[in-house]
Design a protein around this motif. Structure first.
Motif, mmCIF file in Angstrom:
data_model
loop_
_atom_site.group_PDB
_atom_site.id
_atom_site.type_symbol
_atom_site.label_atom_id
_atom_site.label_comp_id
_atom_site.label_asym_id
_atom_site.label_seq_id
_atom_site.Cartn_x
_atom_site.Cartn_y
_atom_site.Cartn_z
ATOM 1 N N LYS A 307 0.844 -1.330 0.054
ATOM 2 C CA LYS A 307 0.035 0.011 -0.159
ATOM 3 C C LYS A 307 0.804 1.428 0.010
ATOM 4 C CE LYS A 307 -2.267 0.639 3.770
ATOM 5 N NZ LYS A 307 -3.556 0.497 4.883
ATOM 6 N N TYR A 308 2.028 1.257 0.852
ATOM 7 C CA TYR A 308 2.784 2.582 0.949
ATOM 8 C C TYR A 308 3.995 2.331 -0.077
ATOM 9 C CZ TYR A 308 0.239 3.089 5.118
ATOM 10 O OH TYR A 308 -0.841 2.905 6.154
ATOM 11 N N LYS A 309 4.153 1.395 -0.809
ATOM 12 C CA LYS A 309 5.310 1.351 -1.671
ATOM 13 C C LYS A 309 6.809 1.351 -1.103
ATOM 14 C CE LYS A 309 2.897 2.908 -5.957
ATOM 15 N NZ LYS A 309 1.579 2.876 -5.568
ATOM 16 N N VAL A 310 6.484 0.432 -0.026
ATOM 17 C CA VAL A 310 7.846 0.666 1.088
ATOM 18 C C VAL A 310 9.070 0.080 0.120
ATOM 19 C CG1 VAL A 310 8.789 -0.623 3.035
ATOM 20 C CG2 VAL A 310 6.448 0.274 3.213
ATOM 21 N N THR A 311 10.189 0.623 0.449
ATOM 22 C CA THR A 311 11.459 0.176 -0.430
ATOM 23 C C THR A 311 12.424 -0.525 0.522
ATOM 24 O OG1 THR A 311 12.134 2.126 -0.419
ATOM 25 C CG2 THR A 311 11.096 1.553 -2.250
ATOM 26 N N VAL A 312 12.352 0.071 1.790
ATOM 27 C CA VAL A 312 13.489 -0.296 2.788
ATOM 28 C C VAL A 312 12.497 -0.707 4.160
ATOM 29 C CG1 VAL A 312 15.494 0.220 4.269
ATOM 30 C CG2 VAL A 312 15.295 0.926 1.759
ATOM 31 N N VAL A 313 12.909 -1.870 4.653
ATOM 32 C CA VAL A 313 12.074 -2.480 6.023
ATOM 33 C C VAL A 313 13.255 -2.683 6.889
ATOM 34 C CG1 VAL A 313 10.223 -3.501 4.894
ATOM 35 C CG2 VAL A 313 12.151 -4.853 5.171
ATOM 36 N N HIS A 314 12.911 -2.049 8.096
ATOM 37 C CA HIS A 314 13.896 -2.514 9.379
ATOM 38 C C HIS A 314 13.264 -3.670 10.041
ATOM 39 C CE1 HIS A 314 14.472 -2.172 13.876
ATOM 40 N NE2 HIS A 314 15.951 -2.013 13.352
ATOM 41 N N TYR A 315 14.127 -4.498 10.575
ATOM 42 C CA TYR A 315 13.488 -5.628 11.090
ATOM 43 C C TYR A 315 14.166 -6.166 12.200
ATOM 44 C CZ TYR A 315 17.499 -8.158 9.126
ATOM 45 O OH TYR A 315 18.793 -8.448 9.167
ATOM 46 N N ILE A 316 13.680 -6.978 13.169
ATOM 47 C CA ILE A 316 14.403 -8.044 14.303
ATOM 48 C C ILE A 316 14.119 -9.307 13.793
ATOM 49 C CG2 ILE A 316 14.748 -6.140 15.921
ATOM 50 C CD1 ILE A 316 12.139 -8.486 16.599
ATOM 51 N N GLY A 317 15.005 -10.107 13.967
ATOM 52 C CA GLY A 317 15.041 -11.454 13.537
ATOM 53 C C GLY A 317 13.473 -12.233 13.739
ATOM 54 N N GLU A 318 13.067 -11.990 14.775
ATOM 55 C CA GLU A 318 11.809 -12.650 15.207
ATOM 56 C C GLU A 318 10.582 -12.162 14.444
ATOM 57 O OE1 GLU A 318 9.106 -13.349 19.311
ATOM 58 O OE2 GLU A 318 10.864 -11.885 19.364
ATOM 59 N N LEU A 319 10.552 -11.131 13.870
ATOM 60 C CA LEU A 319 9.605 -10.568 13.234
ATOM 61 C C LEU A 319 9.418 -11.355 11.639
ATOM 62 C CD1 LEU A 319 9.610 -6.845 13.204
ATOM 63 C CD2 LEU A 319 8.438 -8.351 14.887
ATOM 64 N N PHE A 320 10.493 -11.965 11.238
ATOM 65 C CA PHE A 320 10.336 -12.470 9.824
ATOM 66 C C PHE A 320 10.103 -13.896 10.353
ATOM 67 C CE2 PHE A 320 13.782 -9.869 7.618
ATOM 68 C CZ PHE A 320 12.833 -8.820 7.444
ATOM 69 N N ARG A 321 10.167 -14.480 11.330
ATOM 70 C CA ARG A 321 9.916 -15.853 11.679
ATOM 71 C C ARG A 321 8.243 -15.826 11.803
ATOM 72 N NH1 ARG A 321 12.623 -20.247 13.492
ATOM 73 N NH2 ARG A 321 14.392 -18.813 14.150
ATOM 74 N N TYR A 322 7.658 -14.817 12.151
ATOM 75 C CA TYR A 322 6.165 -14.749 12.385
ATOM 76 C C TYR A 322 5.564 -14.639 10.933
ATOM 77 C CZ TYR A 322 6.430 -13.826 17.634
ATOM 78 O OH TYR A 322 6.272 -13.836 18.860
ATOM 79 N N ILE A 323 6.320 -13.760 9.984
ATOM 80 C CA ILE A 323 5.918 -13.688 8.790
ATOM 81 C C ILE A 323 6.031 -15.028 7.913
ATOM 82 C CG2 ILE A 323 6.122 -12.328 6.721
ATOM 83 C CD1 ILE A 323 7.340 -9.892 8.250
ATOM 84 N N LEU A 324 7.058 -15.723 8.411
ATOM 85 C CA LEU A 324 6.914 -16.870 7.619
ATOM 86 C C LEU A 324 5.749 -18.024 8.001
ATOM 87 C CD1 LEU A 324 10.687 -17.708 7.562
ATOM 88 C CD2 LEU A 324 9.268 -17.532 5.680
ATOM 89 N N LYS A 325 5.416 -17.495 9.212
ATOM 90 C CA LYS A 325 4.202 -18.841 9.624
ATOM 91 C C LYS A 325 2.838 -18.478 8.911
ATOM 92 C CE LYS A 325 6.239 -20.863 13.024
ATOM 93 N NZ LYS A 325 6.634 -22.491 12.870
ATOM 94 N N VAL A 326 2.790 -17.240 7.969
ATOM 95 C CA VAL A 326 1.327 -16.907 7.619
ATOM 96 C C VAL A 326 1.286 -17.834 6.348
ATOM 97 C CG1 VAL A 326 0.473 -15.075 6.223
ATOM 98 C CG2 VAL A 326 1.477 -14.391 8.326
ATOM 99 N N PRO A 327 0.142 -18.287 5.837
ATOM 100 C CA PRO A 327 0.127 -18.916 5.014
ATOM 101 C C PRO A 327 0.873 -18.340 3.656
ATOM 102 C CG PRO A 327 -1.963 -18.963 6.024
ATOM 103 C CD PRO A 327 -1.071 -18.177 6.578
#
Length: 630
Positions: A307-327
């Motif tokens: 929606k916001y046409k994001v080009t750079v994201v800031h993360y901490i590793g745990e967030l990506f683990r949660y996102i991988l759980k999404v179908p």
């Protein structure tokens, strides 16, 4: 500006780049060194210019307000906030606080969730040279009281988030009656006695610009904000984030050419240095746009990015683990992201995440809020947090690399290993050790607090007599190609739910229960969970048994006095404690044994949120726990 000697080295690096193919036969890692060095050069050039001219972050922001007032600065909950609008709101904050007759350099404590008001409150305070103490909005009871007191705040501003006013109200009687406390999101009639409606004050205040003379007392060493960290012991400590450090931090994304056409995305709390210094400050530094979400949502993550046409994201590793759980979805790779930058991304999900969502570059880094440098991986090397080759150590003298070192460390004695000459020893390829970074002569303290507290983070006489280095308290591994990998955290802090947990803080809370004789708190690994889950080994007083009432009291005490991420997941009741010769709790064996009832003979319990207690952990329930997301 870079010195002539530095420019010569830059030129040499460029010339060497042309011979990379030939050099690789002798030094296979030379190309990665050059990539890293040239990326750090971009950071150094921009940083040195602003430091030399004393261009503070607020000056940069006001410059972009004039340059493109109608450009979107913040995206938040279906609304767009332009640079001009945010500036006007910041002016209102500045004028409201000015009416309170504070002294130059005073502190305002803010407890605000990820929303635009966090940003314009920070900027408003910067306009008049005040310090913003970022209070963790998860805190309650004693940790919250301590955080406000430790900042010596002359004013408190509470955001509109659910439960924030209630948390402060519980400790209000322990704060000065004369301390002004402003609350966002409520009218004056909705507030208890002793509170002021910030909304009401904002409505009655004009967005008049304030004179730069009001911040004329600010220097590079002046605190911009206090960012709280658990450090290694005790309650949260306000780490000093000064103006020079803010300038330096705001240039880090120059290493991958972050620019004014980029859109960043912040979903981790802005009271942390990651989201604040890396995402917000780098966005301000180039006049870019930033999308904000109040709280992280794996389900809405990619929806926001598209929606916001994001080009750079800031993360901490745990967030990506949660996102991988999404179908999985056909839209998984439909986005504009070119770089993901953050820390804590575990090796077991790095490639899975990058391949599934087609992320071109992941820039993992290592650092600390109160640290004096940063290690950064600019070559897309899976699992690495940076580089430390002999060439990189040499280049650090000329600001082509971070001034970090990894030294030999004795885990048993809990101290660096020194050679016959009394100095520390660098780790080479294939070795692991303690990461440290050089401390500038201008830095005398890392935290607001006693000299003794600050001295604990210094290592002195490290390589030459009189030098000083910052001790991160973390063990890193140097591989054969001189890449750095995070291994372990030393001391009395572990990370869970993206937060640092102080074992001492948890132990002190539990020790107030009259039936507990002693407590030993540590972190244990749980499969498919990043960080370590809290575990408390408890020694009950003579005559006390493990009863449902005892377990319920422990649960209630933790729920009342500790933020959710610091509450122990597991309990272990011991008949006796093993201690070192200096009377410190021994933890290494306990950590290894973990919470497996087939290994541990002591009674084990796991948190039971549904029944508000701790329930027995046996072989059958153990297998359910390791399959769950705690």
């Amino acid at each position: 500006m870079p010195s002539n000697r530095t420019n010569v080295l830059y030129g040499a690096a460029g010339a060497a780049a042309g011979g990379v193919v030939a050099w690789r036969s002798l030094f296979p890692w030379i190309g990665d060194d050059l990539t890293t060095a040239l990326g750090m050069k971009k950071v150094g050039d921009r940083k040195d210019t602003d430091l030399a001219n004393e261009v503070y972050l607020i000056d940069t922001f006001e410059g972009f307000v004039k340059q493109h007032p109608n450009k979107v600065f913040l995206y938040f909950e279906e609304r767009e906030y332009t640079y001009e609008f945010v500036n006007n709101m910041a002016n209102k904050i500045a004028n409201i606080v000015l009416s309170l007759n504070l002294s130059p350099g005073d502190t305002v404590a803010t407890m605000i969730e990820n929303e635009p008001s966090f940003v314009w409150t920070l900027l408003g305070l910067q306009k008049i040279g005040l310090v913003d103490a970022f209070i963790n909005y998860h805190l309650t009871a004693e940790p919250l009281l301590h955080s406000i007191r430790a900042s010596s705040a002359k004013v408190v501003i509470i955001g509109s988030g659910e439960g924030l006013l209630e948390s402060v109200n519980e400790i209000r009687h322990n704060l000065s009656e004369n301390l002004p406390i402003y609350v966002q999101g409520r009218s004056q009639s909705e507030l208890p006695p002793g509170y002021l409606s910030l909304d009401h004050a904002m409505e009655r205040t004009l967005p008049l610009p304030v004179s730069k003379h009001l911040r004329s007392h600010v220097t590079l060493m002046s605190p911009l904000c206090y960012i709280y960290t658990s450090g290694t012991t005790g309650l949260p400590k306000p780490a000093i984030f000064n103006q020079a450090k803010a300038i330096s931090a705001s240039k880090i994304w120059a290493s991958f050419d972050f620019n004014d056409s980029d859109v960043s995305y912040a979903v981790t709390p802005l009271y942390h240095s990651g989201a604040a210094s890396l995402c917000l400050m780098n966005t301000i530094a180039v006049g870019a746009s930033m999308a904000l979400r109040r709280k992280f949502s794996a389900r809405h993550y990619w929806e926001d990015c598209r929606k916001y046409k994001v080009t750079v994201v800031h993360y901490i590793g745990e967030l990506f683990r949660y996102i991988l759980k999404v179908p999985e979805s056909p839209l998984d790779d439909v986005h504009n992201i070119r770089v993901a930058m953050g820390n804590g991304l575990r090796l077991d999900i790095w490639k899975k995440f990058q391949d599934r969502f087609k992320i071109p570059v992941i820039v993992e880094h290592f650092g600390a809020t109160e640290g004096t440098s940063i290690a950064i991986n600019l070559t897309n090397k899976v699992g690495a947090v940076g580089r430390l080759s002999p060439l990189m150590r040499f280049a650090s003298k000329y600001k082509l690399s971070a001034p970090i070192r990894v030294i030999h460390y004795d885990r048993v004695k809990d101290e660096p290993i020194r050679g016959k000459n009394g100095f520390c020893i660098d780790c080479g390829a294939g070795e692991e050790g303690l990461i440290i970074s050089e401390v500038p002569e201008t830095t005398t303290q890392f935290y607001v607090g006693s000299k003794a507290m600050n001295e604990k983070k210094f290592l002195r006489d490290v390589f030459v007599k009189g030098d000083a280095y910052f001790n991160y308290g973390d063990i890193l591994f140097v591989d054969k190609d001189y890449y750095l990998y995070f291994r372990d955290r030393l001391g009395d802090t572990f990370r869970w739910k993206s937060e640092n947990v102080s074992t001492r803080e948890v132990a002190e809370v539990l020790s107030t229960l009259k039936f507990i004789q002693d407590v030993n708190v540590y972190g244990v690994e749980v499969p498919d969970n990043d960080g370590k889950a809290g575990m408390a080994a408890i020694l009950l007083k003579d005559g006390t048994s493990i009863t449902p009432e005892v377990l319920q009291q422990i649960y209630k005490k933790c729920a009342k006095s500790l933020p959710s991420y610091a509450r122990p997941i597991f309990l272990r009741f011991q008949a006796d404690f093993n201690v070192t010769q200096t009377m410190k709790h021994k933890k290494s064996d306990l950590v290894k044994e973990g919470y497996n009832p087939d290994i541990v003979s002591d009674p084990l319990f796991c948190v039971d949120v549904k029944n508000k207690t701790y329930s027995p952990l046996d072989s059958s329930s153990f297998h359910q726990v390791i399959k769950s997301r705690l």
